[in-house]
Scaffold this motif. Structure first.
Motif, PDB file in Angstrom:
ATOM      1  N   HIS A 112       0.657  -1.069  -0.070  1.00 16.50           N
ATOM      2  CA  HIS A 112      -0.110  -0.064   0.100  1.00 16.50           C
ATOM      3  C   HIS A 112       0.989   1.298  -0.004  1.00 16.50           C
ATOM      4  CE1 HIS A 112      -3.652  -2.254   0.975  1.00 16.50           C
ATOM      5  NE2 HIS A 112      -3.016  -3.145   1.584  1.00 16.50           N
ATOM      6  N   LEU A 113       1.976   1.132  -0.783  1.00 18.08           N
ATOM      7  CA  LEU A 113       2.707   2.501  -0.859  1.00 18.08           C
ATOM      8  C   LEU A 113       2.576   3.109  -2.273  1.00 18.08           C
ATOM      9  CD1 LEU A 113       6.051   0.954   0.531  1.00 18.08           C
ATOM     10  CD2 LEU A 113       4.192   1.969   1.773  1.00 18.08           C
ATOM     11  N   GLU A 114       2.818   4.425  -2.172  1.00 23.44           N
ATOM     12  CA  GLU A 114       2.734   5.222  -3.582  1.00 23.44           C
ATOM     13  C   GLU A 114       3.433   6.459  -3.173  1.00 23.44           C
ATOM     14  OE1 GLU A 114      -1.408   7.871  -3.374  1.00 23.44           O
ATOM     15  OE2 GLU A 114      -1.570   5.345  -3.745  1.00 23.44           O
ATOM     16  N   LEU A 115       3.671   7.082  -4.361  1.00 20.13           N
ATOM     17  CA  LEU A 115       4.393   8.349  -4.531  1.00 20.13           C
ATOM     18  C   LEU A 115       3.467   9.440  -4.515  1.00 20.13           C
ATOM     19  CD1 LEU A 115       7.649   7.756  -6.544  1.00 20.13           C
ATOM     20  CD2 LEU A 115       7.599   8.454  -4.099  1.00 20.13           C
ATOM     21  N   ARG A 116       3.476  10.686  -3.760  1.00 24.18           N
ATOM     22  CA  ARG A 116       2.859  11.796  -3.771  1.00 24.18           C
ATOM     23  C   ARG A 116       3.520  12.847  -3.725  1.00 24.18           C
ATOM     24  NH1 ARG A 116      -2.673  10.781  -0.056  1.00 24.18           N
ATOM     25  NH2 ARG A 116      -3.162   8.590  -0.951  1.00 24.18           N
ATOM     26  N   GLY A 117       3.532  13.756  -4.997  1.00 24.55           N
ATOM     27  CA  GLY A 117       4.459  15.008  -4.984  1.00 24.55           C
ATOM     28  C   GLY A 117       5.785  14.612  -4.490  1.00 24.55           C
ATOM     29  N   GLY A 118       6.223  13.386  -4.954  1.00 21.46           N
ATOM     30  CA  GLY A 118       7.779  13.164  -4.630  1.00 21.46           C
ATOM     31  C   GLY A 118       8.028  12.490  -3.243  1.00 21.46           C
ATOM     32  N   ARG A 119       6.980  12.626  -2.686  1.00 15.95           N
ATOM     33  CA  ARG A 119       7.054  11.788  -1.131  1.00 15.95           C
ATOM     34  C   ARG A 119       6.466  10.417  -1.100  1.00 15.95           C
ATOM     35  NH1 ARG A 119       6.055  15.326   4.225  1.00 15.95           N
ATOM     36  NH2 ARG A 119       7.269  13.379   4.785  1.00 15.95           N
ATOM     37  N   LEU A 120       6.926   9.357  -0.303  1.00 19.21           N
ATOM     38  CA  LEU A 120       6.519   8.177  -0.316  1.00 19.21           C
ATOM     39  C   LEU A 120       5.333   8.190   0.692  1.00 19.21           C
ATOM     40  CD1 LEU A 120       6.675   5.351  -1.111  1.00 19.21           C
ATOM     41  CD2 LEU A 120       8.502   4.817   0.342  1.00 19.21           C
ATOM     42  N   TRP A 121       4.254   7.765   0.433  1.00 17.71           N
ATOM     43  CA  TRP A 121       3.205   7.675   1.260  1.00 17.71           C
ATOM     44  C   TRP A 121       2.704   6.129   1.479  1.00 17.71           C
ATOM     45  CZ3 TRP A 121      -0.521  11.213   3.121  1.00 17.71           C
ATOM     46  CH2 TRP A 121      -0.244  12.781   3.075  1.00 17.71           C
ATOM     47  N   CYS A 122       2.156   5.795   2.613  1.00 13.42           N
ATOM     48  CA  CYS A 122       1.466   4.576   2.781  1.00 13.42           C
ATOM     49  C   CYS A 122       0.021   5.019   3.093  1.00 13.42           C
ATOM     50  CB  CYS A 122       1.780   3.926   4.321  1.00 13.42           C
ATOM     51  SG  CYS A 122       0.896   2.452   4.751  1.00 13.42           S
ATOM     52  N   THR A 123      -0.758   4.236   2.060  1.00 16.02           N
ATOM     53  CA  THR A 123      -2.384   4.271   1.969  1.00 16.02           C
ATOM     54  C   THR A 123      -3.346   3.214   2.798  1.00 16.02           C
ATOM     55  OG1 THR A 123      -2.504   2.920   0.065  1.00 16.02           O
ATOM     56  CG2 THR A 123      -2.038   5.540   0.031  1.00 16.02           C
ATOM     57  N   TYR A 124      -2.421   2.504   3.661  1.00 16.30           N
ATOM     58  CA  TYR A 124      -3.007   1.331   4.184  1.00 16.30           C
ATOM     59  C   TYR A 124      -4.007   1.675   5.347  1.00 16.30           C
ATOM     60  CZ  TYR A 124      -3.421  -3.082   7.120  1.00 16.30           C
ATOM     61  OH  TYR A 124      -4.066  -4.223   7.989  1.00 16.30           O
ATOM     62  N   SER A 125      -5.145   1.048   5.667  1.00 13.96           N
ATOM     63  CA  SER A 125      -6.181   1.520   6.274  1.00 13.96           C
ATOM     64  C   SER A 125      -6.504   0.342   7.346  1.00 13.96           C
ATOM     65  CB  SER A 125      -7.348   2.152   5.875  1.00 13.96           C
ATOM     66  OG  SER A 125      -8.503   2.481   6.808  1.00 13.96           O
ATOM     67  N   LYS A 126      -6.039   0.480   8.551  1.00 19.18           N
ATOM     68  CA  LYS A 126      -6.188  -0.440   9.544  1.00 19.18           C
ATOM     69  C   LYS A 126      -7.373  -0.349  10.156  1.00 19.18           C
ATOM     70  CE  LYS A 126      -4.048  -3.251  13.086  1.00 19.18           C
ATOM     71  NZ  LYS A 126      -2.792  -3.574  13.905  1.00 19.18           N
ATOM     72  N   VAL A 127      -8.407  -0.946  10.657  1.00 17.58           N
ATOM     73  CA  VAL A 127      -9.415  -0.914  11.341  1.00 17.58           C
ATOM     74  C   VAL A 127      -9.350  -1.500  12.745  1.00 17.58           C
ATOM     75  CG1 VAL A 127     -11.890  -1.243  11.535  1.00 17.58           C
ATOM     76  CG2 VAL A 127     -11.149  -0.759   9.390  1.00 17.58           C
ATOM     77  N   SER A 128      -9.564  -1.035  13.781  1.00 25.33           N
ATOM     78  CA  SER A 128      -9.525  -1.538  15.178  1.00 25.33           C
ATOM     79  C   SER A 128     -10.633  -0.656  16.026  1.00 25.33           C
ATOM     80  CB  SER A 128      -8.021  -1.159  15.769  1.00 25.33           C
ATOM     81  OG  SER A 128      -8.069   0.120  16.265  1.00 25.33           O
ATOM     82  N   SER A 129     -10.600  -1.091  17.323  1.00 27.74           N
ATOM     83  CA  SER A 129     -11.327  -0.735  18.281  1.00 27.74           C
ATOM     84  C   SER A 129     -11.311   0.979  18.386  1.00 27.74           C
ATOM     85  CB  SER A 129     -11.312  -1.411  19.505  1.00 27.74           C
ATOM     86  OG  SER A 129     -10.194  -1.351  20.073  1.00 27.74           O
ATOM     87  N   ARG A 130     -10.203   1.289  18.154  1.00 26.33           N
ATOM     88  CA  ARG A 130      -9.888   2.844  18.416  1.00 26.33           C
ATOM     89  C   ARG A 130     -10.007   3.580  16.994  1.00 26.33           C
ATOM     90  NH1 ARG A 130      -5.203   0.326  21.489  1.00 26.33           N
ATOM     91  NH2 ARG A 130      -5.557   0.733  23.661  1.00 26.33           N
ATOM     92  N   GLY A 131     -10.675   2.860  16.013  1.00 26.33           N
ATOM     93  CA  GLY A 131     -11.056   3.537  14.894  1.00 26.33           C
ATOM     94  C   GLY A 131     -10.195   3.043  13.794  1.00 26.33           C
ATOM     95  N   ARG A 132     -10.317   4.128  12.731  1.00 27.19           N
ATOM     96  CA  ARG A 132      -9.253   3.545  11.447  1.00 27.19           C
ATOM     97  C   ARG A 132      -8.305   4.484  11.031  1.00 27.19           C
ATOM     98  NH1 ARG A 132     -11.568   1.289   6.605  1.00 27.19           N
ATOM     99  NH2 ARG A 132     -13.850   1.276   7.664  1.00 27.19           N
ATOM    100  N   THR A 133      -7.156   3.960  10.660  1.00 22.16           N
ATOM    101  CA  THR A 133      -5.941   4.742  10.498  1.00 22.16           C
ATOM    102  C   THR A 133      -6.092   5.462   9.085  1.00 22.16           C
ATOM    103  OG1 THR A 133      -4.897   2.774   9.281  1.00 22.16           O
ATOM    104  CG2 THR A 133      -4.513   3.017  11.629  1.00 22.16           C
ATOM    105  N   GLU A 134      -5.155   6.396   9.028  1.00 24.07           N
ATOM    106  CA  GLU A 134      -5.342   7.523   7.781  1.00 24.07           C
ATOM    107  C   GLU A 134      -4.234   7.209   6.809  1.00 24.07           C
ATOM    108  OE1 GLU A 134      -8.043   9.156   6.811  1.00 24.07           O
ATOM    109  OE2 GLU A 134      -9.192   8.455   8.512  1.00 24.07           O
TER     110      GLU A 134
END
Length: 404
Positions: free
Chosen positions: A253-275
């Motif tokens: 779940h990695l991609e380049l955005r504006g020359g920066r490396l981003w992680c787009t993985y979304s993990k769902v847990s009891s504390r919510g969803r990661t961005e």
């Protein structure tokens, strides 16, 4: 118009999700009429005539699942080609939307309803059900023929782990079995006598030995492992894990955005969803900066991995490496444990022991989880030496401020 209650929003969102999975995007809704649930059918679904179907189910939060199941039953009848009146009659006017505790229990239907509830509420993702829940539901189906009570079912569930009391697999199987029983009773799908016992410890068991502690990899070990990985794709994957403290699954779940490396993985847990988050090297990791991972990133540089099974694939590859095996054996001899997550743990450990100027909440954000999760997972590596050093740095800082 007043805003609907939270439970009503959850009901409608879950119903919409379940209907969309069956190919229905619009044309059937639910609302309240004189304290009861009512299903509204559009002209398109009602053969040119709008229908309003009163149900005998109270419009109340404890009946969310019953209302949703009744609505789905009506829709399925219509899709199956039943006349509108027949599809409605099959549900409307029947107590609890046709849910009955009499006769044998339809366990496959119970599990399917449980799956729809989990997905429809947004509590878990479809991949989580496929990778984690599905196989444990199969175990339940294989055991129900030998059980006439919840205690007998839990005993049958725990039997394959008789030689592994307290192990994680046994614990999860028992917990998920109890969860579906409790949900079934709460929603009226199971008789009250199928409520699981409150204390599950006799079925989970207690480990005879203390669990090995997963510990962080040292920088020297990371660099040595990189040198011994012959395949350039797997070497690149291991470098990414180590440099950015990634979860193994995040490699897909990695991609380049504006020359920066981003992680787009979304993990769902009891504390919510990661961005989604941009990845950051720690200021202390000059060795990682020399790899130029971000500047040279290309998705095809990574090895092929099946969605949701990245950790399994990489774990298998690393277990075939001689140095990884030697390190695992050494860790185990010291009562510790080496796993892929040791790369992620090492990132957190370096952040707190070497990059001491970084506030904990920012380290947590960089790793893609909440501050509560971060403290719960990594505070055990903060020993007395680290605490003493932190207090000494604080004292020195205070002296500088006082003399300034």
């Amino acid at each position: 118009m007043p805003r609907p209650s939270v439970w009503v929003t959850v009901l409608r969102a879950g119903l919409s999700h379940s209907l969309s999975q069956e190919g229905c995007r619009s044309g059937i809704t639910v609302n309240e009429k004189r304290g009861k649930a009512r299903v509204n059918i559009s002209e398109a679904l009602g053969n040119g005539r709008r229908r309003q179907v009163p149900l005998s189910i109270d419009w109340a939060p404890e009946n969310v699942d019953a209302i949703r199941e009744a609505t789905l039953a009506i829709y399925r009848g219509l899709v199956a080609g039943q006349p509108v009146e027949v599809a409605i009659e099959a549900v409307a006017g029947e107590p609890e939307a046709g849910i009955s505790n009499a006769g044998p229990i339809n366990w496959p239907a119970l599990i399917e309803a449980f799956r729809e509830r989990k997905l429809g509420s947004g509590e878990i993702k479809p991949t989580t059900w496929t990778n984690i829940y599905a196989r444990r539901m199969k175990v339940i189906l294989a055991a129900v023929d030998r059980a006439e009570t919840p205690v007998q079912l839990l005993e049958a569930i725990a039997a394959p782990w008789a030689s592994q009391p307290g192990c994680r697999g046994r614990q999860l199987q028992v917990q998920q079995t109890a969860a579906i029983l409790r949900w079934g009773v709460d929603t009226g799908r199971l008789p009250a006598e199928w409520a699981p016992p409150l204390d599950l410890s006799p079925y989970v068991g207690r480990k005879r030995e203390a669990a090995a502690v997963t510990t962080p990899l040292a920088v020297g070990e990371i660099l040595a492992l990189v040198e011994t990985i012959p395949d350039s794709k797997w070497r690149y994957a291991f470098q990414l894990l180590s440099a950015y403290g990634l979860r193994p699954e995040e490699l897909q779940h990695l991609e380049l955005r504006g020359g920066r490396l981003w992680c787009t993985y979304s993990k769902v847990s009891s504390r919510g969803r990661t961005e989604p988050r941009p990845l950051r090297l720690l200021p202390c990791d000059r060795w990682a900066a020399e790899w130029n991972l971000e500047a040279n990133y290309q998705a095809d540089r990574l090895p092929p991995m099946k969605p949701g099974l990245g950790a399994d694939a990489m774990g298998l590859y690393m277990r075939r490496r001689e140095l990884w095996t030697e390190l695992r054996q050494r860790y185990e001899a010291e009562g510790e444990k080496l796993v892929l997550y040791s790369c992620r743990h090492a990132y957190a450990h370096r952040a707190h022991t070497l990059c001491t100027m970084l506030p904990t909440k920012f380290v947590a954000a960089a790793m893609g989880h909440s501050l509560e999760t971060h403290l719960a997972a990594y505070s055990r590596w903060i020993g007395d030496d680290e605490v003493d050093a932190a207090f000494e740095r604080a004292a020195q800082r205070m002296e500088q401020l006082e003399t300034a």
